[in-house]
Scaffold this motif. Structure first.
Motif, PDB file in Angstrom:
ATOM      1  N   ASP A 283      15.537   3.617  -4.559  1.00 53.54           N
ATOM      2  CA  ASP A 283      14.539   2.640  -4.090  1.00 53.54           C
ATOM      3  C   ASP A 283      13.587   2.211  -5.204  1.00 53.54           C
ATOM      4  N   SER A 285      13.586  -0.624  -6.763  1.00 53.12           N
ATOM      5  CA  SER A 285      13.158  -2.016  -6.574  1.00 53.12           C
ATOM      6  C   SER A 285      11.945  -2.081  -5.654  1.00 53.12           C
ATOM      7  N   ALA A 286      11.931  -1.233  -4.610  1.00 56.76           N
ATOM      8  CA  ALA A 286      10.764  -1.205  -3.722  1.00 56.76           C
ATOM      9  C   ALA A 286       9.536  -0.689  -4.463  1.00 56.76           C
ATOM     10  N   ASN A 288       8.943  -1.079  -7.585  1.00 55.84           N
ATOM     11  CA  ASN A 288       8.494  -2.169  -8.447  1.00 55.84           C
ATOM     12  C   ASN A 288       7.677  -3.190  -7.667  1.00 55.84           C
ATOM     13  N   ARG A 289       8.126  -3.490  -6.454  1.00 51.37           N
ATOM     14  CA  ARG A 289       7.399  -4.478  -5.650  1.00 51.37           C
ATOM     15  C   ARG A 289       6.027  -3.956  -5.247  1.00 51.37           C
ATOM     16  N   ASN A 290       5.957  -2.680  -4.891  1.00 58.37           N
ATOM     17  CA  ASN A 290       4.693  -2.118  -4.404  1.00 58.37           C
ATOM     18  C   ASN A 290       3.716  -1.812  -5.543  1.00 58.37           C
ATOM     19  N   LYS A 291       4.221  -1.255  -6.627  1.00 56.14           N
ATOM     20  CA  LYS A 291       3.346  -0.806  -7.716  1.00 56.14           C
ATOM     21  C   LYS A 291       3.222  -1.824  -8.850  1.00 56.14           C
ATOM     22  N   GLY A 292       4.186  -2.732  -8.923  1.00 55.76           N
ATOM     23  CA  GLY A 292       4.169  -3.700 -10.013  1.00 55.76           C
ATOM     24  C   GLY A 292       5.104  -3.293 -11.136  1.00 55.76           C
ATOM     25  N   ARG A 293       5.543  -4.304 -11.892  1.00 56.55           N
ATOM     26  CA  ARG A 293       6.488  -4.043 -12.970  1.00 56.55           C
ATOM     27  C   ARG A 293       5.923  -3.127 -14.058  1.00 56.55           C
TER      28      ARG A 293
END
Length: 657
Positions: A283, A285-286, A288-293
């Motif tokens: 997970d 990718s999730a 990355n979306r929640n915490k940022g790149r």
């Protein structure tokens, strides 16, 4: 870096000493000669005057006596009290009335000195009268012997003083020239350092007017060369990093990893299997979306740090970043038992790091692994590892799942320790020798390789080294190999050998202490011995490298960085450590005729390294196309199966046989 040596010849100090000594000896000898010559002339004149006066005085005395008895007594008294060779009294008709004579008293004077002094034996004559009538003649011959003896003793005394003055003058001159030529000595040391590629030495500006501008120019040139070298290394380092390294994790990129994997699996020289594993952050990718790149990149960087630390502790391991949150890891020559244990440790450590970035208990890292068989194609091996990874992702636990693992017999992992102990203690160790040639085909040295008899078969180092590391036996192997190599060096005084030391051995303080004592005991044999160590050691064991540098300076053994360019460290260490050579491994050589990046790297690095006074060796040349490219790069020596396979004997023994 390598410490250069001056060209053969005479030092200015010695030339100055010889010139001044010759000048002083000439002046002193000439002065002594002239003084002795004048003194000789003076003695000859004095002898002539003394003899003539003695004859006149004796003639007067004899003219006053009336009997021959009185005349004889006067002659005897005068002869006994003076330095005369003979005194003769003869009558008017020439008959001898009385005569006294003896040999010359010049004992202890060498013949050459007599010939050189050439003191004459003077003669004096005087008439003897009776009344107004001549009654005879007295003839006195002087003896130059005592004068010659005195002259010889005076000459020896003068020589002693000349020697004392000469030695005292030379001592003063030696001390004086040491001080006077000290600025020139510093300048010479800087020139030798520049010749050896050490640009860090600076010379204080002297007070001597003629030398000051030379020193300023040398210091400026050294600084410019140092900056140029650092710029070259930084540029090549950066280009190499951009071409081969993933910017986020610091690991190899996918292309470089696959290239190194192919090199290890399908090398003609030493191909062997191992364990291939693919890590994936669940997970991601999730996350990355929640915490940022940026947070995702920090997580991947931390995972890369864990893998790099594992590489330092396990030499030979290669890693690389795959797609997205995947990290690939290859454990060469590892079996399922070792691989499973190591991978589980890594999975749990990376999962803990993942949870620290996400939330406790949330981050999970899973692994798919397989045994990498060289009989399979790379795509098949990766597919098996990916199959295991897909099975692991069916759950939510940090696990290692083996995809299509090849079977392994229990004996492969249970009785290795006993087998290795027996091989190292008995006759289960043998050495093979792989020649190393110059680009023109001339032999330069021979690489020493170990073979162990395992279960009735001779195995190469790549196959048994992982087990030696597991049971802490690497240093025992290196000791045996070094002992046998030194024996061969003693038997063949014209041979040069290279021995590769394991990272585990260099981490062993007892081994390093033994190595120093053994090299010292070997004497001049060490000047024909190269010790190679992996590039990773430069960063992982800096104290061990410093110890090796001290041994090299004390004993003359030469040092070589092995597997150059694979340690994952900056090349600026070339300017810091004192080594005499580097060896570029097969990772850069394999298919170099088809790889522009590898060719560019070597064409850029080889001249830079050689400018530092180091030699560049290349290993792993397996085909003619690779050999043709390497020949064009002006490296110092090359080895590989294309040139010669490892032999059972050194070349000198094969030629005699």
């Amino acid at each position: 870096m390598n410490q250069g040596h001056g060209a053969p010849g005479y030092s200015l100090r010695w030339l100055l000493m010889v010139f001044v000594t010759a000048l002083m000896v000439s002046v002193l000898v000439a002065g002594t000669y002239l003084s002795a010559s004048r003194f000789t002339q003076y003695l000859a004149y004095q002898l002539q005057v003394q003899t003539r006066d003695a004859a006149v005085a004796l003639g007067v005395s004899l003219s006053t006596v009336e009997t021959d008895g009185e005349a004889r007594r006067i002659i005897d008294a005068m002869f006994d009290s003076g330095a005369y060779r003979s005194i003769k009294l003869q009558g008017p008709n020439g008959q001898t009335r009385h005569k006294r004579g003896r040999e010359s008293a010049d004992q202890g004077v060498p013949q050459w000195f007599r010939s050189w002094a050439a003191l004459p034996a003077p003669q004096g004559r005087a008439a003897v009268v009776a009344g107004w009538e001549p009654s005879g003649e007295v003839i006195v011959r002087g003896d130059p012997g005592p004068a010659l003896t005195n002259l010889w003793q005076s000459f020896l005394t003068d020589l002693v003083w000349v020697g004392v003055i000469l030695l005292l003058s030379l001592w003063v001159l030696w001390r004086g020239t040491r001080r006077l030529l000290k600025p020139l000595g510093r300048l010479e040391g800087q020139a030798l350092s520049l010749e050896a590629g050490d640009f860090s030495v600076r010379t204080p500006e002297p007070e001597v007017r003629e030398l000051a501008p030379v020193v300023r120019a040398m210091n400026r040139m050294a600084e410019q060369l140092s900056q140029t070298f650092r710029r070259q290394v930084r540029v090549i380092d950066e280009l190499q990093r951009q071409v081969s390294q993933d910017p986020v994790t610091g690991l190899n990129n996918r292309q470089t990893f696959e290239q190194q994997l192919n090199t290890l699996l399908y090398s003609r020289e030493d191909s062997a299997g191992g364990v291939l594993a693919i890590f994936r952050l669940q997970d991601f990718s999730a996350f990355n979306r929640n915490k940022g790149r940026p947070a995702g990149n920090r997580l991947l960087s931390d995972c890369g740090d864990i893998i790099r630390y594992f590489e330092v502790r396990h030499p030979g391991v290669i890693s690389g970043r795959g797609q997205g949150a995947e990290i690939a890891l290859f454990l060469p020559h590892a079996g399922i038992a070792d691989g499973d244990q190591w991978l589980l440790e890594l999975v749990h450590e990376m999962s803990e790091r993942y949870s620290a970035h996400a939330a406790p208990g949330v981050g999970v890292v899973q692994v798919g692994a397989t045994v990498a068989d060289p009989a399979l194609q790379p795509g098949e091996i990766l597919a098996r590892a990916d199959s295991g990874l897909q099975q692991a992702e069916s759950g939510d636990q940090p696990v290692v799942v083996w995809g299509h693992a090849l079977p392994v017999s229990p004996s492969d992992t249970t009785d290795w320790r006993t087998t290795l102990d027996a091989a190292l203690a008995g006759d289960g160790l043998t050495l093979v020798w792989q020649p190393c040639y110059s680009p023109l085909g001339h032999p330069v040295m021979e690489q020493v390789l170990a073979r162990l008899a395992i279960k009735g078969q001779w195995m190469s180092a790549a196959q048994f080294i992982p087990f030696l590391e597991r049971y802490l036996l690497t240093s025992a192997l290196d000791r045996r190999v070094l002992e046998l190599t030194l024996e061969k060096l003693e038997q063949h005084p014209e041979q040069v050998f290279s021995v590769a030391l394991g990272q585990a051995s260099l981490a062993d303080e007892a081994f390093l202490h033994w190595l120093g004592l053994r090299l010292e005991r070997a004497g001049n044999l060490t000047t024909r011995l190269w010790l190679a160590f992996p590039e990773r050691v430069v960063q992982a064991l800096p104290d061990a490298v410093a110890t090796l540098e001290d041994y090299a300076e004390q004993t003359g053994v030469r040092l070589m960085v092995d597997q150059f360019g694979t340690g994952g460290i900056s090349f600026d260490y070339l300017a810091r450590i004192r080594i005499q050579g580097v060896r570029i491994g097969q990772q850069y050589v394999r298919d170099i005729h088809q790889r522009e990046d590898a060719r560019f790297f070597l064409e850029s690095m080889v001249p830079v390294i050689q400018q530092q006074g180091m030699q560049v060796f290349v290993s792993g040349v397996e085909v003619a196309d690779e050999w043709e490219v390497i020949q064009s790069m002006a490296v110092d020596a090359v080895m590989g199966f294309h040139l010669c396979r490892p032999q059972d004997q050194p070349s000198v023994e094969r030629e005699r046989g």
